[in-house]
Design an enzyme around this catalytic site. Structure first.
Site, PDB file in Angstrom:
ATOM      1  N   ASP A 239     -67.951 -42.546 -89.831  1.00 48.40           N
ATOM      2  CA  ASP A 239     -66.665 -43.010 -90.315  1.00 48.40           C
ATOM      3  C   ASP A 239     -66.074 -43.925 -89.244  1.00 48.40           C
ATOM      4  OD1 ASP A 239     -64.404 -43.023 -92.109  1.00 48.40           O
ATOM      5  OD2 ASP A 239     -63.373 -41.772 -90.645  1.00 48.40           O
TER       6      ASP A 239
ATOM      7  N   ASP B  67     -62.164 -45.278 -89.116  1.00 43.55           N
ATOM      8  CA  ASP B  67     -60.798 -44.921 -88.714  1.00 43.55           C
ATOM      9  C   ASP B  67     -60.753 -43.485 -88.211  1.00 43.55           C
ATOM     10  OD1 ASP B  67     -59.530 -47.355 -89.414  1.00 43.55           O
ATOM     11  OD2 ASP B  67     -59.575 -46.791 -91.520  1.00 43.55           O
TER      12      ASP B  67
END
Length: 346
Positions: free
Chosen positions: A26, A28
Site C-alpha cells: 500500500d 498512503d
C-alpha cells in the site's frame, strides 16, 4: 495463510523479503504520507529490492495514473516503473469492461487516474449524465472535487445506470492528519439515491485479481496500514500480510481486530521486511514474546515483563495480540487493554 482463525501474529525464521517473492505495498500510510516518504521506507525498500524481492505498489487511491505514481516514488528515491503500480482505478475499469460493450460511455466522477484506466479498457469517459453514459464510476478526485459532481452521479444513478466505485475507504492519511476518502463521497451519492455501487478496491476480490494478473506474484506478501482494506484484502485473497504501524491503525484497534482483520505479522515500519519475526509462545495462561507475557483476565488484558529479553514495545504488542485474539476467538476482543498499551507507549 494459516488455516483456521488466527490467534497470534506468526514468527518467521527468514527475513520476510526472502520468504516472499513479491511485496504488494500500500502507499498512503506505508510508503509515504502527505507526499513525503515515511521514515525508513526508502532505504528498506532498496534493500529488499536489491535482495531479489519484487516491489509492487497497490493503492486504493484512484486519483493519479500509474505513471504519475511511479514518477512520485522515483522522485522520493524509490525507482519505480508504471508497470509496478496497480490502482483501484484499473481494477474498477476492468470490472466495468466485463459488463458493458467496448466503446461504451462511462460517466466519471473522479480524477485523471480513472479516465486513463477506462481508456485502457476501451471505454469512453464522459462528464455529464446527459452524455448518454451506460454506467457511472466514482473514485477519489482530490480535495477540490465539487458538490456538483456528486449531483451529476446522483442524476445518472437515479436513471437506473449501474454504479461502480473504485473503493470505499472512508478516510485517507495526509500530512496534516486524517482526511475524508472516496468512501465518504460514495456515501453522499448513496444517501441521495438509495442505490448500492459495485466496488472494486481493497478489500474486495476485483482488486486482488487485478494485482495478481499484473504482477504474476506466486508468494505475495500484502503490506499495509489499514485493517479493513489491506489486511482484510489479504485475508480475502488467501495470502499473508504485514501490518505496519505508520498509518491509521493503532494498538487498540489491532487488539480488537476480528479474524479477517488480523495480520500475519506486525511491525513498526518497512524495516520489518528485512528481518525475521519473533515467535510468540503459549506458556501457562499467557503468551510470551521478547520478555513480555500477556494474559487475558476477567475484564482486561494484563502485561508483565520478566526482566529477560530486550523488552521491545513491539514484542509486548505481539504478546497482547495473542492474548486478545485467543480470548476473542471468532469475535472481537472487548477486554480493556489501554493500561497494557500505556506500558508500551502505544
Amino acid at each position: 495463510m494459516s488455516q483456521g482463525v488466527r490467534t497470534r501474529p506468526e514468527g518467521s525464521g527468514q527475513a520476510l523479503s526472502e520468504a516472499y517473492d513479491t511485496a504488494l505495498l500500500d502507499l498512503d500510510g506505508v510508503v509515504y504520507a502527505g507526499g513525503q516518504a515515511i521514515a525508513h521506507a526508502v532505504d528498506s525498500l532498496a534493500v529488499a529490492r536489491d535482495g531479489g524481492m519484487r516491489l509492487a505498489y497497490v493503492t486504493n487511491n484512484a486519483l493519479r495514473t500509474p505513471d504519475a505514481v511511479a514518477g512520485h516514488l522515483t522522485e522520493l528515491g524509490i525507482p519505480t516503473g508504471a508497470e509496478d503500480v496497480i490502482t483501484s482505478a484499473q481494477a474498477v475499469a476492468r470490472l466495468i469492461s466485463d459488463q458493458v460493450p467496448a466503446g461504451s460511455r462511462v460517466l466519471v466522477i473522479g480524477g485523471e487516474g480513472l479516465r486513463v484506466a477506462l481508456c485502457e479498457r476501451g471505454l469512453v469517459p464522459v462528464e455529464s449524465a446527459d452524455d448518454e453514459p451506460v454506467a457511472v464510476v466514482q473514485g477519489y478526485g482530490g480535495p477540490d472535487l465539487t458538490w456538483s459532481r456528486f449531483a451529476e452521479a446522483s442524476y445518472a444513478v437515479r436513471r437506473g445506470l449501474p454504479w461502480f466505485a473504485s473503493n470505499t475507504d472512508l478516510t485517507i492519511p495526509s500530512g496534516r492528519g486524517i482526511a475524508p476518502g472516496n468512501g465518504a463521497a460514495v456515501e453522499v451519492v448513496r444517501i441521495a439515491t438509495g442505490a448500492e455501487p459495485q466496488v472494486a478496491g481493497k478489500p474486495l476480490p476485483p482488486m486482488h485479481r487485478e494485482t495478481i494478473l499484473r504482477t504474476g506474484a506466486e508468494r505475495p506478501l500484502v503490506v499495509g496500514d489499514r485493517l479493513d482494506t489491506d489486511i482484510e484484502g489479504a485475508f480475502n485473497g488467501g495470502v499473508d500480510s504485514l501490518l505496519v504501524l505508520t498509518g491509521v491503525t493503532d494498538g487498540a484497534q489491532l487488539l480488537a481486530a476480528p479474524p479477517q482483520h488480523r495480520p500475519t505479522y506486525v511491525d513498526a515500519d518497512l524495516r520489518g521486511l528485512l528481518t525475521g519475526q519473533p515467535e510468540i509462545t503459549h506458556e501457562g495462561d499467557g503468551f510470551r514474546c521478547g520478555g513480555w507475557t500477556a494474559t487475558a483476565g476477567a475484564d482486561r488484558l494484563e502485561l508483565e515483563h520478566d526482566g529477560e529479553g530486550e523488552g521491545a514495545p513491539l514484542d509486548g504488542l505481539r504478546a497482547l495480540c495473542a492474548a486478545a485474539w485467543t480470548a476473542a476467538g471468532e469475535g472481537t476482543c472487548e477486554l480493556e487493554g489501554d493500561k497494557a498499551l500505556d506500558r508500551l507507549g502505544l
